[in-house]
Design a protein around this motif. Sequence first.
Motif, PDB file in Angstrom:
ATOM      1  N   UNK A  49      11.767  -5.232   3.916  1.00  0.00           N
ATOM      2  CA  UNK A  49      10.919  -6.039   3.057  1.00  0.00           C
ATOM      3  C   UNK A  49       9.500  -6.096   3.604  1.00  0.00           C
ATOM      4  N   UNK A  50       8.561  -6.262   2.701  1.00  0.00           N
ATOM      5  CA  UNK A  50       7.166  -6.509   3.066  1.00  0.00           C
ATOM      6  C   UNK A  50       6.791  -7.915   2.610  1.00  0.00           C
TER       7      UNK A  50
ATOM      8  N   UNK B  58      -5.034 -18.928   5.633  1.00  0.00           N
ATOM      9  CA  UNK B  58      -4.820 -20.332   5.324  1.00  0.00           C
ATOM     10  C   UNK B  58      -3.678 -20.628   4.371  1.00  0.00           C
ATOM     11  N   UNK B  59      -2.873 -19.621   4.061  1.00  0.00           N
ATOM     12  CA  UNK B  59      -1.779 -19.820   3.109  1.00  0.00           C
ATOM     13  C   UNK B  59      -0.442 -19.444   3.740  1.00  0.00           C
ATOM     14  N   UNK B  60       0.615 -19.699   3.009  1.00  0.00           N
ATOM     15  CA  UNK B  60       1.944 -19.391   3.510  1.00  0.00           C
ATOM     16  C   UNK B  60       2.237 -17.901   3.369  1.00  0.00           C
ATOM     17  N   UNK B  61       3.236 -17.474   4.113  1.00  0.00           N
ATOM     18  CA  UNK B  61       3.678 -16.087   4.036  1.00  0.00           C
ATOM     19  C   UNK B  61       4.532 -15.913   2.798  1.00  0.00           C
ATOM     20  N   UNK B  62       4.232 -14.903   1.979  1.00  0.00           N
ATOM     21  CA  UNK B  62       4.943 -14.661   0.728  1.00  0.00           C
ATOM     22  C   UNK B  62       5.567 -13.273   0.715  1.00  0.00           C
ATOM     23  N   UNK B  63       6.654 -13.195   0.004  1.00  0.00           N
ATOM     24  CA  UNK B  63       7.349 -11.918  -0.173  1.00  0.00           C
ATOM     25  C   UNK B  63       6.555 -11.030  -1.121  1.00  0.00           C
ATOM     26  N   UNK B  64       6.468  -9.740  -0.790  1.00  0.00           N
ATOM     27  CA  UNK B  64       5.740  -8.779  -1.613  1.00  0.00           C
ATOM     28  C   UNK B  64       6.697  -7.824  -2.322  1.00  0.00           C
ATOM     29  N   UNK B  65       7.663  -7.321  -1.574  1.00  0.00           N
ATOM     30  CA  UNK B  65       8.584  -6.370  -2.167  1.00  0.00           C
ATOM     31  C   UNK B  65       9.612  -5.911  -1.157  1.00  0.00           C
ATOM     32  N   UNK B  66      10.546  -5.074  -1.620  1.00  0.00           N
ATOM     33  CA  UNK B  66      11.625  -4.632  -0.764  1.00  0.00           C
ATOM     34  C   UNK B  66      12.159  -3.280  -1.216  1.00  0.00           C
ATOM     35  N   UNK B  67      12.845  -2.630  -0.286  1.00  0.00           N
ATOM     36  CA  UNK B  67      13.571  -1.413  -0.596  1.00  0.00           C
ATOM     37  C   UNK B  67      14.961  -1.554  -0.007  1.00  0.00           C
ATOM     38  N   UNK B  68      15.964  -1.274  -0.846  1.00  0.00           N
ATOM     39  CA  UNK B  68      17.353  -1.411  -0.406  1.00  0.00           C
ATOM     40  C   UNK B  68      17.789  -0.152   0.340  1.00  0.00           C
ATOM     41  N   UNK B  69      18.932  -0.197   0.984  1.00  0.00           N
ATOM     42  CA  UNK B  69      19.433   1.014   1.647  1.00  0.00           C
ATOM     43  C   UNK B  69      19.617   2.175   0.675  1.00  0.00           C
ATOM     44  N   UNK B  70      19.896   1.866  -0.570  1.00  0.00           N
ATOM     45  CA  UNK B  70      20.087   2.924  -1.562  1.00  0.00           C
ATOM     46  C   UNK B  70      18.779   3.411  -2.167  1.00  0.00           C
TER      47      UNK B  70
ATOM     48  N   UNK C 194       3.131  -1.720 -10.211  1.00  0.00           N
ATOM     49  CA  UNK C 194       2.248  -0.677 -10.712  1.00  0.00           C
ATOM     50  C   UNK C 194       1.140  -0.302  -9.754  1.00  0.00           C
ATOM     51  N   UNK C 195       0.927  -1.104  -8.703  1.00  0.00           N
ATOM     52  CA  UNK C 195      -0.124  -0.813  -7.720  1.00  0.00           C
ATOM     53  C   UNK C 195       0.464  -0.498  -6.338  1.00  0.00           C
ATOM     54  N   UNK C 196       1.540  -1.172  -5.973  1.00  0.00           N
ATOM     55  CA  UNK C 196       2.165  -1.008  -4.652  1.00  0.00           C
ATOM     56  C   UNK C 196       3.474  -0.248  -4.792  1.00  0.00           C
ATOM     57  N   UNK C 197       3.746   0.586  -3.817  1.00  0.00           N
ATOM     58  CA  UNK C 197       4.997   1.336  -3.787  1.00  0.00           C
ATOM     59  C   UNK C 197       5.560   1.327  -2.373  1.00  0.00           C
ATOM     60  N   UNK C 198       6.831   0.937  -2.278  1.00  0.00           N
ATOM     61  CA  UNK C 198       7.528   0.952  -0.989  1.00  0.00           C
ATOM     62  C   UNK C 198       8.408   2.191  -0.940  1.00  0.00           C
ATOM     63  N   UNK C 199       8.375   2.869   0.185  1.00  0.00           N
ATOM     64  CA  UNK C 199       9.220   4.046   0.364  1.00  0.00           C
ATOM     65  C   UNK C 199       9.712   4.086   1.806  1.00  0.00           C
ATOM     66  N   UNK C 200      10.644   4.974   2.053  1.00  0.00           N
ATOM     67  CA  UNK C 200      11.194   5.049   3.403  1.00  0.00           C
ATOM     68  C   UNK C 200      11.384   6.483   3.838  1.00  0.00           C
ATOM     69  N   UNK C 201      11.141   6.718   5.100  1.00  0.00           N
ATOM     70  CA  UNK C 201      11.390   8.010   5.732  1.00  0.00           C
ATOM     71  C   UNK C 201      12.541   7.784   6.702  1.00  0.00           C
TER      72      UNK C 201
END
Length: 113
Positions: free
Chosen positions: A35-36, A42-54, A65-72
């Motif tokens: 997860x990112x 000055x603000x709290x930490x918020x969830x941005x996105x995630x990638x599952x094992x699959x 549409x602007x951010x993309x999570x990927x894994x190597x």
Amino acid sequence: QVQLVESGGGLVHTGESLRLSCVVTGIDASLQTMQWYRQPPGKQRDWVGMISPSGNTFYIESVKGRFTISRDNANNIIYLQMNNLKPEDTAVYYCKSSPADSWGRGTQVTVSS
């Protein structure tokens, strides 16, 4: 020992792109939900996105549409590609593994208008 190290942050202008990396050691990141999160000044930490094992990905509405999570999986690295950056994306960005429940120290992203 599980370690997550983020890199790739920096200062960019509105509309530009950055690619953040999260290098994972001590565990097999391909078996983790990665997860990112981000924490604006000055603000709290918020969830941005995630990638599952699959490889399934999910994002908050404001970055779809602007951010993309990927894994190597071969190199145990998770990426966050950020395009069309906006000033409101300014934050420290963190990666997190689940269920190993480990955090990195973050990387600063600053977007100037």
